[in-house]
Design a protein around this motif. Structure first.
Motif, short mmCIF file in Angstrom:
data_model
loop_
_atom_site.label_atom_id
_atom_site.label_comp_id
_atom_site.label_asym_id
_atom_site.label_seq_id
_atom_site.Cartn_x
_atom_site.Cartn_y
_atom_site.Cartn_z
N ALA A 140 1.05 -0.98 0.24
CA ALA A 140 -0.14 -0.39 0.03
C ALA A 140 0.77 1.34 0.00
O ALA A 140 0.44 2.44 -0.63
CB ALA A 140 -1.25 -0.08 1.48
N LEU A 141 2.05 1.37 0.77
CA LEU A 141 3.03 2.35 0.52
C LEU A 141 3.62 1.99 -0.52
O LEU A 141 3.34 3.75 -0.73
CB LEU A 141 3.70 1.79 1.76
CG LEU A 141 4.86 3.08 1.89
CD1 LEU A 141 3.99 4.51 2.44
CD2 LEU A 141 6.36 2.66 3.19
N PHE A 142 3.76 1.37 -1.36
CA PHE A 142 4.38 1.67 -2.33
C PHE A 142 3.25 1.93 -3.76
O PHE A 142 3.64 2.87 -4.34
CB PHE A 142 5.14 0.49 -3.06
CG PHE A 142 6.48 0.06 -2.38
CD1 PHE A 142 7.34 0.56 -2.10
CD2 PHE A 142 6.24 -1.16 -2.08
CE1 PHE A 142 8.80 0.04 -1.31
CE2 PHE A 142 7.58 -1.57 -1.18
CZ PHE A 142 8.61 -0.37 -1.04
N ALA A 143 2.06 1.83 -3.33
CA ALA A 143 1.13 1.78 -4.19
C ALA A 143 0.82 3.83 -4.13
O ALA A 143 0.56 4.51 -5.08
CB ALA A 143 -0.31 1.50 -3.85
N VAL A 144 1.02 4.34 -3.15
CA VAL A 144 1.00 5.06 -2.67
C VAL A 144 1.95 6.08 -3.67
O VAL A 144 2.08 7.61 -4.23
CB VAL A 144 0.93 6.13 -1.30
CG1 VAL A 144 1.19 7.93 -0.65
CG2 VAL A 144 -0.18 5.27 -0.54
N VAL A 145 3.33 5.66 -2.94
CA VAL A 145 4.20 6.51 -4.14
C VAL A 145 4.60 6.53 -5.34
O VAL A 145 4.57 7.50 -6.20
CB VAL A 145 6.02 5.84 -3.66
CG1 VAL A 145 7.15 6.42 -4.47
CG2 VAL A 145 5.74 5.80 -1.37
N ALA A 146 4.14 5.79 -5.85
CA ALA A 146 3.59 5.45 -7.28
C ALA A 146 2.72 6.73 -7.92
O ALA A 146 2.47 6.97 -8.71
CB ALA A 146 3.21 3.49 -7.89
N LEU A 147 1.73 6.08 -7.15
CA LEU A 147 0.42 7.04 -7.91
C LEU A 147 1.33 8.60 -7.48
O LEU A 147 0.53 9.06 -8.52
CB LEU A 147 -0.97 7.06 -6.41
CG LEU A 147 -2.09 7.73 -7.09
CD1 LEU A 147 -2.73 7.37 -8.49
CD2 LEU A 147 -3.15 7.79 -5.96
N TRP A 148 1.88 9.46 -6.59
CA TRP A 148 2.48 9.99 -6.28
C TRP A 148 3.33 10.52 -7.44
O TRP A 148 3.32 11.64 -8.03
CB TRP A 148 2.79 10.56 -4.92
CG TRP A 148 3.96 12.04 -5.35
CD1 TRP A 148 3.17 12.92 -4.55
CD2 TRP A 148 5.29 11.86 -5.05
NE1 TRP A 148 3.82 14.07 -4.12
CE2 TRP A 148 5.51 13.48 -5.50
CE3 TRP A 148 6.34 11.23 -5.11
CZ2 TRP A 148 6.48 13.83 -4.90
CZ3 TRP A 148 7.66 11.85 -5.57
CH2 TRP A 148 7.63 13.13 -5.47
N ALA A 149 4.12 9.54 -7.64
CA ALA A 149 4.84 10.33 -9.04
C ALA A 149 3.97 10.32 -10.55
O ALA A 149 4.91 11.05 -11.05
CB ALA A 149 5.65 8.20 -9.12
N VAL A 150 3.64 9.48 -10.77
CA VAL A 150 2.51 9.55 -12.08
C VAL A 150 1.99 10.67 -12.06
O VAL A 150 1.93 11.82 -13.27
CB VAL A 150 1.77 8.13 -11.84
CG1 VAL A 150 0.32 8.61 -12.75
CG2 VAL A 150 1.56 6.64 -12.21
N PHE A 151 1.18 11.72 -10.84
CA PHE A 151 0.72 12.61 -10.90
C PHE A 151 1.89 14.02 -10.52
O PHE A 151 1.63 14.75 -11.63
CB PHE A 151 -0.05 12.51 -9.50
CG PHE A 151 -1.71 12.29 -9.45
CD1 PHE A 151 -2.12 12.22 -10.90
CD2 PHE A 151 -2.08 11.64 -8.69
CE1 PHE A 151 -3.57 12.15 -10.91
CE2 PHE A 151 -3.47 10.79 -8.89
CZ PHE A 151 -4.04 10.86 -9.69
N VAL A 152 3.03 13.59 -10.83
CA VAL A 152 4.85 14.61 -10.95
C VAL A 152 4.25 14.37 -12.11
O VAL A 152 5.07 14.97 -12.44
CB VAL A 152 4.96 14.47 -9.95
CG1 VAL A 152 6.24 15.26 -10.22
CG2 VAL A 152 4.98 14.49 -8.15
N LEU A 153 4.48 12.84 -13.02
CA LEU A 153 5.11 12.97 -13.79
C LEU A 153 3.56 13.52 -14.95
O LEU A 153 4.05 14.10 -16.18
CB LEU A 153 5.03 11.70 -14.84
CG LEU A 153 5.49 11.55 -15.91
CD1 LEU A 153 6.75 11.69 -16.00
CD2 LEU A 153 5.38 9.71 -16.24
N TRP A 154 2.58 13.26 -14.68
CA TRP A 154 1.35 14.05 -15.62
C TRP A 154 1.10 15.63 -15.64
O TRP A 154 1.81 15.64 -16.52
CB TRP A 154 0.77 13.39 -15.02
CG TRP A 154 -1.00 13.60 -15.85
CD1 TRP A 154 -1.50 13.87 -17.11
CD2 TRP A 154 -2.39 13.88 -15.33
NE1 TRP A 154 -2.16 14.19 -17.75
CE2 TRP A 154 -3.03 14.30 -16.41
CE3 TRP A 154 -2.36 14.01 -14.45
CZ2 TRP A 154 -4.50 14.90 -16.38
CZ3 TRP A 154 -3.92 14.02 -14.06
CH2 TRP A 154 -5.14 14.58 -14.56
N GLY A 155 1.95 15.79 -14.71
CA GLY A 155 1.56 17.30 -14.14
C GLY A 155 2.85 18.32 -15.06
O GLY A 155 2.68 19.83 -15.37
#
Length: 192
Positions: A140-155
């Protein structure tokens, strides 16, 4: 299936059970098959009495040799057997009419010997260690970090090519949820 002709002692209707009484009983595959009715001793042999259908109007009581116990799990109030479901189905049946509270041929064991069966079959289920919950938390922790990374990349790129990467945190969240569900739904069962 044969039926025992001897009378057997039942636990008192009121009061707490002793030793293994009321423990859940599981077959070799980890499927629940009933509750321990009583541990009985008849003609020098020890038996595990299993109440399969504790309905007021119907009693399906079986006894299996005490040696068929693979593990006694006091922490989870469970007894794991080495028997297949078909072997339990064919076990010696106890006649409900022969159950008495005192003075039976098969005596209820109330004093516990310190020696209990300790052998374990290779594919008998065993308690889940805390590692399963730890693994779910880490996923779950890795999923949160991966979600944050995707949003940063997208932004930062402002391109829709980053949106398919949302599948990575989605899969991690799904795996974490599955592990948490597995640990919560059956905390005492896991294949070795």
């Amino acid at each position: 299936m044969s039926r025992a002709e001897w009378t057997y002692e039942l636990p008192p209707a009121t009061g707490a059970g002793v030793w293994l009484e009321e423990y859940l009983v599981y077959d070799r595959d980890g499927t629940p098959v009933g509750r321990v009715l009583a541990v009985l001793e008849h003609e020098g042999r020890r038996w595990l009495g299993i109440e399969r259908e504790p309905l007021p109007t119907r009693h399906d009581r079986r006894v299996v040799p005490f040696e068929t116990i693979a593990e006694i799990d006091h922490e989870n109030v469970a007894v794991h057997l080495t028997l297949e479901p078909s072997q339990i189905e064919e076990a010696l049946e106890l006649d409900p009419q022969n159950g008495v509270e005192q003075g039976a041929e098969a005596q209820r064991v109330t004093r516990v010997r310190l020696v209990e069966p300790s052998r374990r079959e290779p594919d008998v289920r065993r308690p889940v260690d805390q590692g399963l919950l730890l693994g779910a938390g880490l996923l779950a922790l890795f999923a949160v970090v991966a979600l944050w990374a995707v949003f940063v990349l997208w932004g930062t790129s402002n391109a829709s090519t980053a949106l398919p990467l949302l599948a990575v945190p989605g899969l991690l969240f799904g795996a974490a949820a599955f592990l948490a569900w597995r640990a919560r739904s059956q905390p005492w069962l896991a294949r070795r």
